[in-house]
Write an enzyme that holds these catalytic residues in place. Structure first.
Site, short mmCIF file in Angstrom:
data_model
loop_
_atom_site.label_atom_id
_atom_site.label_comp_id
_atom_site.label_asym_id
_atom_site.label_seq_id
_atom_site.Cartn_x
_atom_site.Cartn_y
_atom_site.Cartn_z
N LYS A 165 50.87 -10.55 -86.43
CA LYS A 165 50.90 -8.69 -86.57
C LYS A 165 50.11 -7.88 -85.46
O LYS A 165 49.14 -8.69 -85.23
CB LYS A 165 49.50 -8.78 -87.95
CG LYS A 165 49.12 -7.61 -88.04
CD LYS A 165 48.12 -7.85 -89.59
CE LYS A 165 47.58 -6.44 -90.73
NZ LYS A 165 46.61 -6.18 -91.33
N SER A 197 47.63 -4.18 -95.28
CA SER A 197 47.80 -3.38 -94.50
C SER A 197 48.96 -4.32 -93.53
O SER A 197 49.54 -4.21 -92.77
CB SER A 197 46.41 -3.31 -93.29
OG SER A 197 46.11 -4.19 -93.10
N SER A 214 44.76 -7.24 -97.38
CA SER A 214 45.98 -7.10 -96.71
C SER A 214 46.68 -7.97 -96.74
O SER A 214 47.75 -8.02 -95.53
CB SER A 214 45.52 -5.93 -95.42
OG SER A 214 44.53 -5.18 -95.59
#
Lengths: 467, 91
Positions: free
Chosen positions: A72, A147, A171
């Protein structure tokens, strides 16, 4: 792609590492799902060639040697762009490796790129990313969740064998559920946060996005250890990978009797009910518990998370980080940079955080939220004195259409079932219980530091459901 | 809890953000809804047990003002001039 089968194929020379990495990168470009912000094509191919040489020479391979993985874009990879999905950091180069990145590189993983994400991990749909939304691999008109939507999409689309994400309120788990993969958020403190861009430091936790539960356990085993560079990192006992495959006949599971009061999509409800029936048929003990505090947990979450975010994001002033807008004085420089560098959702949360920490409201909101958080922890402690795991849908709905939710509060409700684990620091995992027409996830939450039990329950349920 | 123009202006000043006129109306409505929602924690009934020592308390360091030595602090900085810390020009 899962870890063991890919490693076996590499070792058996079913395909070369170079072919594997090239295939991943080609499919990222071809699929156009916008799940990557940057791709390290040359580096990845060079690493792959080294791995092929090792295989050719019959050298011993490390635990993740040659696996194309992704990270990420709020986790630092030395010398590479790190944007956290924000215009504020569009040109920022990471000056060191996060501890988790070091761990994975030490085991021979090949990082093929950085995944798209909601700006500073604030969002549940990946639509707040400065780099555009990640598209759902099952339906390009729908969101990937957020996210960590880029990582979930990458694993679901076979762009990466696994990915690392971060989970502050769901997330990792919510996008995993929307994209049909496993998403594991361990107990708070089990994985070092050194090198993770902070959103809400007391709630942030790095987690895994994988093809199956066994992969979650393999990656967790490698990256969970004490780290002196993170003062909240724990020195907890390592998990035993063979234990997670043991049966759960002595375990007692529970479902919250009150979650039906929330507006849940009918297919989520039906699939969850079907999964519970299958478990009951296998004589797994399932009770009902009271978790009526879920609503309050969401309110607590948005107070604490916004408060910590407003403080953490104060560092983005256009001097140390961010672009350099011209200004006549320092105050104007800060304001110009922050106003142009942050998107709407980030601004909204900074404003909420500033409000709840302001002198007139701190006791009524921030301190009160801390008290309620302690109470929720206490309630969980009581719940887990008689059961081993809580089962519930990961999200009340499946992946929704792009741009279909414009009200922030409605968007926040998609985290209603995931935030409690972060508020109490508990381990939780989502596994897919349906994939067509759209994926649906089942969440398993466990007691603090009982990560091994959570993985064991998930492994068994995955086996029952896929049988 | 509703927020008005003046309140938003004050908040944005504290947050070092500029909220344009067009954005203001949207933010006022959205923040109002968020504040209304989080207000629900005021009605949350804390357990009796919470008052006892449950081992879940957040231990924080006491905020105590200590005397510091200005010269010692300045000497640790890379560059200084007449008791001012010198930094690279940014404006």
């Amino acid at each position: 792609m899962n870890i063991n089968s890919t490693l076996n194929d590499l070792r058996a020379k079913v395909f070369s590492c170079e072919e594997l990495v090239e295939k991943s990168i080609k499919s990222i470009k071809k699929d156009k799902l916008n799940d990557f912000i940057s791709i390290f094509e040359d580096d990845a191919i060079n690493f792959a060639k080294d791995v092929d040489r090792k295989i050719e020479n019959g050298e011993k391979l490390r635990k993740l040697e040659g696996l194309p993985i992704s990270i990420k874009d709020n986790i630092l990879v030395n010398g590479k762009l790190l944007t956290a999905g924000s215009k504020m950091l569009e040109n920022y180069i990471a000056p060191y490796d996060a501890t988790v990145v070091t761990d994975l590189l030490n085991e021979g993983a090949i990082i093929i790129g950085k995944n798209n994400m909601d700006e500073f991990a604030m969002g549940s749909s990946n639509e707040t990313s400065f780099f555009g939304p990640v598209l759902n691999p099952y339906d390009k008109n729908r969101v990937s969740g957020g996210s960590s939507g880029g990582g979930a999409c990458a694993v679901s689309s076979d762009h990466a064998v696994f990915s690392l994400g971060s989970d502050t309120g769901g997330s990792v788990r919510q996008p995993a559920s929307f994209c049909g993969v496993c998403g594991f958020k361990p107990s708070y403190g089990r994985i070092s946060r050194y090198g993770l861009v902070s959103l809400a430091s007391s709630l942030d936790q790095i987690g895994t996005l994988t093809d199956c539960v066994e992969d979650s356990a393999i990656v967790f085993d490698i990256i969970s250890h004490n780290d002196k560079k993170d003062s909240t990192s724990l020195n907890a006992k390592k998990i035993n990978l063979s234990t997670i495959k043991k049966d759960i006949k002595d375990f007692t599971l529970a479902i919250p009797k009150d979650f039906y009061k929330y507006s849940i999509d009918s297919d989520v409800y039906e699939n969850f009910d079907k999964a519970i029936s299958m478990l009951r048929k296998m004589h797994i003990k399932i009770e009902e518990i009271d978790m009526s505090f879920s609503d309050d947990a969401l309110a607590v979450y948005y107070i604490l998370q916004s408060a910590e975010a407003s403080s953490n994001l104060a560092r983005y002033d256009g001097l140390r980080f961010g672009n350099n807008e011209r200004a006549k004085d320092l105050e104007e420089l800060y304001i110009k940079n922050r106003s142009k560098g942050f998107g709407d959702e980030v601004k909204r949360r900074i404003l909420v955080g500033t409000y709840v920490l302001s002198s007139g409201y701190k006791d009524a909101y921030y301190k009160r939220a801390l008290d309620v958080q302690r109470d929720i922890k206490l309630r969980f402690k009581k719940i887990f004195s008689s059961i081993d795991g809580i089962l519930m849908p990961t999200s009340p709905g499946h992946a929704f259409k792009l741009k279909s939710i414009t009200d922030p509060l409605t968007m926040y409700f998609s985290d209603i079932f995931t935030v409690s684990a972060n508020i109490a620091g508990l381990p939780a995992i989502t596994i897919p219980i349906a994939k067509e027409p759209l994926p649906i996830g089942l969440q398993i939450m466990g007691d603090y530091l009982k990560d091994e039990n959570v993985l064991r329950i998930a492994y068994n349920i995955e086996k029952i459901i896929s049988a | 809890m509703k927020i008005d123009d003046k309140g938003l202006k004050n908040l944005s000043k504290l947050s070092k953000l500029e909220i344009g006129r067009a954005e203001s109306r949207k933010f006022i409505s959205q923040l109002g809804n968020i504040f209304d929602y989080v207000e629900k924690i005021q009605n949350y009934q804390l357990s009796e047990d919470l008052k006892s020592d449950d081992g879940l308390s957040l231990e924080t360091r006491r905020d105590i003002v200590l005397e510091s030595n200005k010269d010692n602090l300045i000497s640790q900085f890379s560059d200084s001039d007449n008791n001012f810390l010198k930094v690279k020009k940014v404006l």
